[in-house]
Design an enzyme around this catalytic site. Structure first.
Site, PDB file in Angstrom:
ATOM      1  N   LYS A  15      -0.240  -8.330   7.946  1.00 39.90           N
ATOM      2  CA  LYS A  15       0.259  -7.553   9.094  1.00 39.90           C
ATOM      3  C   LYS A  15      -0.828  -6.599   9.600  1.00 39.90           C
ATOM      4  O   LYS A  15      -1.690  -6.160   8.823  1.00 39.90           O
ATOM      5  CB  LYS A  15       1.546  -6.802   8.737  1.00 39.90           C
TER       6      LYS A  15
ATOM      7  N   LYS B 299      -2.985   0.173  10.101  1.00 37.88           N
ATOM      8  CA  LYS B 299      -4.018   1.176  10.375  1.00 37.88           C
ATOM      9  C   LYS B 299      -4.912   1.401   9.168  1.00 37.88           C
ATOM     10  O   LYS B 299      -5.994   1.951   9.288  1.00 37.88           O
ATOM     11  CB  LYS B 299      -3.387   2.486  10.846  1.00 37.88           C
TER      12      LYS B 299
ATOM     13  N   LYS C 129       1.054  -0.558  -2.149  1.00 35.52           N
ATOM     14  CA  LYS C 129       0.294   0.693  -2.022  1.00 35.52           C
ATOM     15  C   LYS C 129      -0.268   1.137  -3.365  1.00 35.52           C
ATOM     16  O   LYS C 129      -1.354   1.702  -3.434  1.00 35.52           O
ATOM     17  CB  LYS C 129       1.171   1.802  -1.421  1.00 35.52           C
TER      18      LYS C 129
END
Ligand code: TYM
Length: 333
Positions: free
Chosen positions: A198, A201, A116
């Site tokens: 993976k 969203k 992130k």
């Protein structure tokens, strides 16, 4: 069995965007399964969501949408405790305490933080770094025995166990040691456009993910365009990530085993597999989408659910927090 003897399950989902088929198959699908035997506590983790910039109105909308989806996916607010994380301040309070029992080095090793931080390089805030400690607080506050999650959260649960063990070692038994509950199939649903990553969203390409609220036409189109490979065999194999992902999704959506799906499609081609998976997912998600839409029209009901949920959760959380405050040496108020 009385409430006292039941084991506890805790899990959470971030309202940081629309929920995907990955969130559903990896985690939420399993939430209602153990509702009868366990004391189940499910949270919409809005404190976690703001570690990445959120638009306030969208965050409010998505928080209610996740709550509605919990119910639409089979959670019964009479049986499970459903609540919003920011309504129970004990989460932030315990997170602070646990910060003082988490080593900088171990937090630095969290791969989700590294991913992130790379993705949001303009906003590598301290909250993003501290995210796993808040998650540990969520779990340990309720003395959870079991935590149903997808495989990407395993490292955070390991960290939670390390923190609990360290705290228990210093102050004697305080926290229950939680175990992850990872489904055999579906623990890592992959992107439809890049099956080595993976399904997420936050993917730039919306063709890579299916949302629980997607319309049937969109779902069918996304599966028709799903990336496969040039060998036309329909089998689960390490070197066929796209096809393996489609087979897994189809098996879960139709309630079959992987082997049954491989047999059903033996000798057939991707031209048959892809629309079949699309149709199965449309039928799987249709009732969830319709129920969610209905629930979102009834904001009063949702408010009742999250208000009652926060009350029950607060009472349980308070017990643990009082114990922790006493153990670390704070004076009772
Ligand atoms: P979040 O909101 O990213 O995802 C919610 C759940 O969905 C699972 N998941 C997947 N499973 C299979 N395939 C995928 N492609 C996929 N993508 C997501 C996640 O593993 C997760 O179980 N940190 C957590 C939220 C959280 C939490 C907690 C969970 C906060 N506190 C305490 C358990 C206990 C998260 O980011 O989930």
């Amino acid at each position: 069995m009385s409430e006292h003897q039941k084991k506890t399950i805790f899990s959470g989902v971030q309202p940081s965007g629309k929920l995907t088929l990955g969130n559903y198959l990896g985690a939420i699908r399993n939430f209602p399964l153990l509702q009868e035997e366990y004391q189940c506590i499910y949270c919409v983790v809005d404190l976690h969501a703001i570690t990445v910039r959120q638009e306030p109105a969208a965050l409010r909308r998505q928080t209610l949408e996740v709550l509605a989806q919990y119910i639409a996916c089979g959670l019964d607010p009479e049986k499970s405790i459903l609540f919003i994380q920011s309504h129970v301040p004990a989460h932030a309070e315990l997170a602070w305490i646990l910060n003082c029992y988490t080593m900088f080095g171990e937090a630095s090793r969290m791969t989700q933080f590294k991913d992130k931080a790379a993705k949001h390089s303009d906003n590598v805030n301290v909250g993003l770094f501290d995210y796993p400690v808040l998650m540990a607080a969520d779990i340990l506050l309720y003395q959870a025995d079991l935590v149903p999650v997808g495989v990407d959260q395993l490292q955070h649960i390991e960290l939670t166990r390390n923190i609990a063990q360290r705290f228990n070692g210093v102050y004697s038994d305080t926290f229950t040691m939680p175990e992850p509950y990872i489904p055999k199939a579906g623990a890592k649903i992959m992107s439809l456009t890049d099956p080595t990553r993976k399904m997420s969203k936050s993917d730039q390409n919306p063709g890579g993910f299916v949302l629980l609220m997607d319309k049937p036409d969109d779902i069918l189109r996304k599966f028709k365009r799903a990336v496969t490979d040039s060998d036309n065999r329909i089998v689960v194999r390490d070197d066929k990530p796209g096809v393996s992902n489609l087979i897994t999704i189809y098996a879960l959506a139709t309630g079959q085993t992987i082997q049954q799906v491989e047999e059903q499609f033996a000798g057939k081609g991707y031209g048959e597999l892809k629309p079949a998976v699309g149709e199965a997912v449309v039928e799987l998600l249709r009732p969830i989408r319709e129920k969610t839409e209905d629930l979102l029209k009834n904001k009063d009901y949702l408010e009742q659910v999250y208000t009652a949920g926060a009350q029950k959760a607060s009472a349980l959380a308070r017990k643990t927090l009082d114990k922790v405050y006493r153990k670390v040496g704070f004076i009772k108020r």
